[in-house]
Design an enzyme around this catalytic site. Structure first.
Site, PDB file in Angstrom:
ATOM      1  N   TYR A 148       0.904  -1.291  -0.075  1.00 38.39           N
ATOM      2  CA  TYR A 148       0.139   0.100  -0.043  1.00 38.39           C
ATOM      3  C   TYR A 148       0.672   1.313  -0.028  1.00 38.39           C
ATOM      4  O   TYR A 148       0.634   2.112  -0.676  1.00 38.39           O
ATOM      5  CB  TYR A 148      -1.098   0.022   1.371  1.00 38.39           C
ATOM      6  CG  TYR A 148      -1.846   0.937   1.107  1.00 38.39           C
ATOM      7  CD1 TYR A 148      -2.946   1.443   0.276  1.00 38.39           C
ATOM      8  CD2 TYR A 148      -1.868   2.116   2.098  1.00 38.39           C
ATOM      9  CE1 TYR A 148      -3.939   2.367   0.518  1.00 38.39           C
ATOM     10  CE2 TYR A 148      -2.642   2.941   2.560  1.00 38.39           C
ATOM     11  CZ  TYR A 148      -3.749   3.231   1.417  1.00 38.39           C
ATOM     12  OH  TYR A 148      -4.526   4.231   1.539  1.00 38.39           O
ATOM     13  N   ARG A 276       4.685   5.402  14.610  1.00 33.96           N
ATOM     14  CA  ARG A 276       4.641   5.904  15.774  1.00 33.96           C
ATOM     15  C   ARG A 276       3.716   7.228  16.133  1.00 33.96           C
ATOM     16  O   ARG A 276       3.252   7.446  17.091  1.00 33.96           O
ATOM     17  CB  ARG A 276       6.066   6.047  16.628  1.00 33.96           C
ATOM     18  CG  ARG A 276       6.937   4.694  16.583  1.00 33.96           C
ATOM     19  CD  ARG A 276       8.355   5.145  16.460  1.00 33.96           C
ATOM     20  NE  ARG A 276       8.776   5.879  15.513  1.00 33.96           N
ATOM     21  CZ  ARG A 276       9.901   6.626  15.246  1.00 33.96           C
ATOM     22  NH1 ARG A 276      10.790   6.556  16.292  1.00 33.96           N
ATOM     23  NH2 ARG A 276      10.431   7.116  14.338  1.00 33.96           N
TER      24      ARG A 276
END
Length: 313
Positions: A148, A276
């Site tokens: 993706y 993150r």
């Protein structure tokens, strides 16, 4: 520019984001060709337009060429949640590359403007925060998310190469986390995961300790940004997302408070290559499009929860 209604092709038009865009275009009096292979899209999302004379549904896979006469192409077709795009990663990569190639070919033939729905995933696990459009990203090209991430990166490359080689009119939107009604219950996205678990009375699952951050944009705001980008003069890429950053734990706590404050939060290992931090810098969108989100997370969660309550019965 045609004198009557614009003739719009929306690939992925029966999906979560695509169907909301179809609604806006139909409400504006435009003609819409909704193209979808229904892998993650649902015909029910556009059922309200089924018999309308300005609407047509075409079941088709963008990896195969198609000949149509259109003025604008909104190229949204591609599974966008990790569960769905990792189901068949080769197919996901083909959808990003061949699908975009075919749509650019169509746009070139009929002289249509094309908007590509790219993604914040092109930034990977960023070491620049918040993410500006000039940041080139930190993507693992051989990881489980690469089908993706890298697929959308090559889709952007194709768009700009068509612009340079053929003078194609392109618009690139880098879409950050979006949520709202019509999300799928099994799409694996964090907002839908938390709401579905809470409505079922299950513990809410955090991956890692929940300290990773995301920014959540309500779908109506996002569609407004897409329309302004398509109708404006800026090529992009332009970040479209809500710059208000929340930790995953904060999101879980908000969902829990609205549905069942007694539910426990449990922690599981963090998936590979999970970013993150994710927060858009939207200065360019504000300047070039006069756009910024209007719906807060607190406001947007209410209709989203109501949608899942009806969906789950």
């Amino acid at each position: 520019m045609p004198s009557g209604p614009m003739r719009n092709l929306v690939t992925g038009g029966a999906g979560f984001l695509g169907s909301h865009l179809v609604d806006r275009l139909m409400q504006a009096g435009e003609e819409v060709l909704c193209l979808d292979n229904t892998f993650t899209g649902r015909k029910a999302n556009v059922r309200q337009w089924w018999d309308h004379p300005r609407f047509e549904f075409i079941r088709h896979d963008v990896t195969e060429p198609i000949k149509l006469e259109v003025d604008r192409i909104w190229h949204l077709a591609c599974p966008a949640s990790p569960i769905h795009y990792q189901t068949n990663p080769v197919k996901t990569a083909k959808t990003s590359f061949l699908g975009t190639y075919n749509m650019l070919g169509l746009a070139r033939r009929v002289k249509a403007r094309l908007l590509l729905a790219s993604t914040s995933e092109v930034y990977g696990d960023p070491d620049v925060h918040p993410q500006l459009e000039s940041y080139r990203g930190c993507v693992n090209p051989i990881g489980i998310r690469a089908c993706y991430d890298e697929g959308k990166r090559i889709a952007e490359t194709l768009c700009f190469d068509y612009q340079r080689m053929h003078g194609s009119e392109i618009r690139i939107a880098r879409i950050f986390n979006t949520y709202g009604p019509r999300m799928l219950a099994d799409d694996g996205r964090v907002v839908s995961n938390f709401i579905v678990q809470a409505l079922r009375g299950e513990p809410i699952t955090l991956y890692g300790d929940g300290s990773q951050s995301r920014s959540f944009c309500y779908v109506d705001d996002l569609v407004e940004g897409l329309i302004r980008l398509m109708n404006g003069t800026s090529t992009g890429p332009i970040n479209l997302g809500n710059p208000h950053e929340f930790t995953i734990r904060q999101l879980a706590e908000q969902v829990r408070a609205r549905i069942n404050p007694e539910l426990p939060l449990i922690e599981k290992p963090l998936p590979a290559d999970d970013p993150r931090q994710r927060q858009p810098d939207i200065v360019l969108a504000q300047r070039a499009l006069g756009w910024q989100p209007q719906v807060s997370l607190e406001q947007g969660l209410e209709p989203t929860i109501a949608w899942f309550q009806e969906l789950l019965g």
